[in-house]
Scaffold this motif. Sequence first.
Motif, PDB file in Angstrom:
ATOM      1  N   ALA A  61     -21.288 -34.787 -19.453  1.00 18.10           N
ATOM      2  CA  ALA A  61     -21.424 -35.560 -18.210  1.00 18.10           C
ATOM      3  C   ALA A  61     -22.545 -36.619 -18.700  1.00 18.10           C
ATOM      4  CB  ALA A  61     -21.671 -34.684 -17.220  1.00 18.10           C
ATOM      5  N   VAL A  62     -22.548 -37.635 -17.784  1.00 15.90           N
ATOM      6  CA  VAL A  62     -23.604 -38.802 -17.662  1.00 15.90           C
ATOM      7  C   VAL A  62     -24.930 -37.998 -17.353  1.00 15.90           C
ATOM      8  CG1 VAL A  62     -24.614 -40.886 -16.985  1.00 15.90           C
ATOM      9  CG2 VAL A  62     -21.862 -40.546 -17.402  1.00 15.90           C
ATOM     10  N   GLY A  63     -25.796 -38.265 -18.140  1.00 17.31           N
ATOM     11  CA  GLY A  63     -27.244 -37.846 -17.807  1.00 17.31           C
ATOM     12  C   GLY A  63     -27.596 -36.261 -18.294  1.00 17.31           C
ATOM     13  N   SER A  64     -26.574 -35.906 -19.002  1.00 16.43           N
ATOM     14  CA  SER A  64     -27.025 -34.703 -19.715  1.00 16.43           C
ATOM     15  C   SER A  64     -28.211 -34.479 -20.752  1.00 16.43           C
ATOM     16  CB  SER A  64     -25.713 -34.104 -20.609  1.00 16.43           C
ATOM     17  OG  SER A  64     -24.453 -33.911 -19.324  1.00 16.43           O
ATOM     18  N   TYR A  65     -28.693 -35.666 -21.073  1.00 18.91           N
ATOM     19  CA  TYR A  65     -29.714 -35.915 -21.935  1.00 18.91           C
ATOM     20  C   TYR A  65     -31.055 -36.309 -21.274  1.00 18.91           C
ATOM     21  CZ  TYR A  65     -26.609 -33.785 -25.140  1.00 18.91           C
ATOM     22  OH  TYR A  65     -25.748 -32.717 -25.694  1.00 18.91           O
ATOM     23  N   SER A  66     -30.814 -36.898 -19.919  1.00 19.42           N
ATOM     24  CA  SER A  66     -31.914 -37.562 -19.300  1.00 19.42           C
ATOM     25  C   SER A  66     -32.752 -36.581 -19.042  1.00 19.42           C
ATOM     26  CB  SER A  66     -31.127 -38.057 -18.125  1.00 19.42           C
ATOM     27  OG  SER A  66     -30.077 -39.035 -18.150  1.00 19.42           O
ATOM     28  N   PRO A  67     -34.237 -37.152 -18.894  1.00 19.29           N
ATOM     29  CA  PRO A  67     -34.585 -38.461 -19.063  1.00 19.29           C
ATOM     30  C   PRO A  67     -34.898 -38.709 -20.707  1.00 19.29           C
ATOM     31  CG  PRO A  67     -36.460 -37.519 -18.103  1.00 19.29           C
ATOM     32  CD  PRO A  67     -35.333 -36.428 -18.225  1.00 19.29           C
ATOM     33  N   VAL A  68     -34.952 -37.831 -21.363  1.00 22.61           N
ATOM     34  CA  VAL A  68     -35.591 -38.001 -22.659  1.00 22.61           C
ATOM     35  C   VAL A  68     -34.765 -38.825 -23.602  1.00 22.61           C
ATOM     36  CG1 VAL A  68     -37.068 -35.848 -22.762  1.00 22.61           C
ATOM     37  CG2 VAL A  68     -34.894 -35.553 -23.341  1.00 22.61           C
ATOM     38  N   GLY A  69     -33.317 -38.776 -23.471  1.00 18.51           N
ATOM     39  CA  GLY A  69     -32.412 -39.415 -24.266  1.00 18.51           C
ATOM     40  C   GLY A  69     -32.226 -40.977 -23.705  1.00 18.51           C
ATOM     41  N   ASP A  70     -32.659 -41.269 -22.501  1.00 18.93           N
ATOM     42  CA  ASP A  70     -32.350 -42.587 -21.978  1.00 18.93           C
ATOM     43  C   ASP A  70     -33.209 -43.592 -22.654  1.00 18.93           C
ATOM     44  OD1 ASP A  70     -31.142 -41.001 -20.109  1.00 18.93           O
ATOM     45  OD2 ASP A  70     -32.660 -41.324 -18.466  1.00 18.93           O
ATOM     46  N   SER A  71     -32.704 -44.669 -22.183  1.00 20.53           N
ATOM     47  CA  SER A  71     -33.067 -46.089 -22.841  1.00 20.53           C
ATOM     48  C   SER A  71     -34.393 -46.565 -22.139  1.00 20.53           C
ATOM     49  CB  SER A  71     -32.187 -47.327 -22.850  1.00 20.53           C
ATOM     50  OG  SER A  71     -32.023 -47.929 -21.623  1.00 20.53           O
ATOM     51  N   PRO A  72     -35.110 -47.440 -22.461  1.00 19.63           N
ATOM     52  CA  PRO A  72     -36.406 -47.972 -21.772  1.00 19.63           C
ATOM     53  C   PRO A  72     -35.923 -48.352 -20.451  1.00 19.63           C
ATOM     54  CG  PRO A  72     -36.585 -48.863 -24.119  1.00 19.63           C
ATOM     55  CD  PRO A  72     -35.152 -48.040 -23.879  1.00 19.63           C
ATOM     56  N   TYR A  73     -34.795 -48.895 -20.155  1.00 18.99           N
ATOM     57  CA  TYR A  73     -34.260 -49.295 -18.918  1.00 18.99           C
ATOM     58  C   TYR A  73     -33.730 -48.248 -17.939  1.00 18.99           C
ATOM     59  CZ  TYR A  73     -35.065 -53.979 -20.823  1.00 18.99           C
ATOM     60  OH  TYR A  73     -35.597 -55.030 -21.232  1.00 18.99           O
ATOM     61  N   GLY A  74     -33.790 -46.970 -18.590  1.00 21.86           N
ATOM     62  CA  GLY A  74     -33.115 -45.876 -17.871  1.00 21.86           C
ATOM     63  C   GLY A  74     -31.742 -45.486 -18.049  1.00 21.86           C
ATOM     64  N   ALA A  75     -30.949 -46.191 -18.913  1.00 18.53           N
ATOM     65  CA  ALA A  75     -29.555 -45.958 -19.161  1.00 18.53           C
ATOM     66  C   ALA A  75     -29.300 -44.767 -20.155  1.00 18.53           C
ATOM     67  CB  ALA A  75     -29.036 -47.324 -19.885  1.00 18.53           C
ATOM     68  N   ALA A  76     -28.402 -43.950 -19.559  1.00 12.38           N
ATOM     69  CA  ALA A  76     -28.242 -42.747 -20.092  1.00 12.38           C
ATOM     70  C   ALA A  76     -27.058 -42.869 -20.977  1.00 12.38           C
ATOM     71  CB  ALA A  76     -27.814 -41.679 -19.052  1.00 12.38           C
ATOM     72  N   ASP A  77     -27.019 -41.897 -21.928  1.00 16.36           N
ATOM     73  CA  ASP A  77     -26.022 -41.540 -23.037  1.00 16.36           C
ATOM     74  C   ASP A  77     -25.644 -42.940 -23.882  1.00 16.36           C
ATOM     75  OD1 ASP A  77     -26.474 -38.835 -22.380  1.00 16.36           O
ATOM     76  OD2 ASP A  77     -24.991 -39.482 -20.303  1.00 16.36           O
ATOM     77  N   MET A  78     -26.646 -43.715 -24.253  1.00 18.65           N
ATOM     78  CA  MET A  78     -26.210 -44.794 -25.187  1.00 18.65           C
ATOM     79  C   MET A  78     -25.849 -44.711 -26.337  1.00 18.65           C
ATOM     80  SD  MET A  78     -27.651 -48.356 -22.865  1.00 18.65           S
ATOM     81  CE  MET A  78     -26.083 -49.132 -23.550  1.00 18.65           C
ATOM     82  N   ALA A  79     -26.363 -43.434 -26.935  1.00 19.52           N
ATOM     83  CA  ALA A  79     -26.146 -43.119 -28.420  1.00 19.52           C
ATOM     84  C   ALA A  79     -25.481 -41.809 -28.573  1.00 19.52           C
ATOM     85  CB  ALA A  79     -27.607 -43.042 -28.877  1.00 19.52           C
ATOM     86  N   GLY A  80     -24.390 -41.703 -29.118  1.00 24.94           N
ATOM     87  CA  GLY A  80     -23.489 -40.284 -29.258  1.00 24.94           C
ATOM     88  C   GLY A  80     -22.678 -40.364 -27.948  1.00 24.94           C
TER      89      GLY A  80
END
Length: 137
Positions: A61-80
Amino acid sequence: VTGVTWPQANDYTAWVGGRLPTEAEWEKACRGTEGGIYPWGDAAPAEGLANFFPNTGGTMAVGSYSPVGDSPYGAADMAGNVWEWTTDAQGSQRRTGGGSRWYGPVQMKSDVQAFKPADFYAVYIGFRCAFDLPSPT
């Protein structure tokens, strides 16, 4: 959303008043102003940062790795997790970014691209909506 073709993703984003991001927008949202190798920076991918091989389960689900995996702009799951469609094309091929859960760290880098036919769909391809901000008045 996964398992959609480029035209389906494009139609949906238009229907909700948005659009698919360009390659440049997608990469900027992923890398931030510092130009990180991955959305979270330059550290190698780890289990708590993204869904990738060999940590493969299902699509998360979107946000499963938030906030540590988020981009500097807060975009979740942009890798993998899943490759994501963008508007950019090369001939009849459309660009995707982000890698997917079946790929390793090299394909998850913020600047890695893969091209697929626009009518291609798979459980490992999805998209995100981009929205233009209104002009200040």
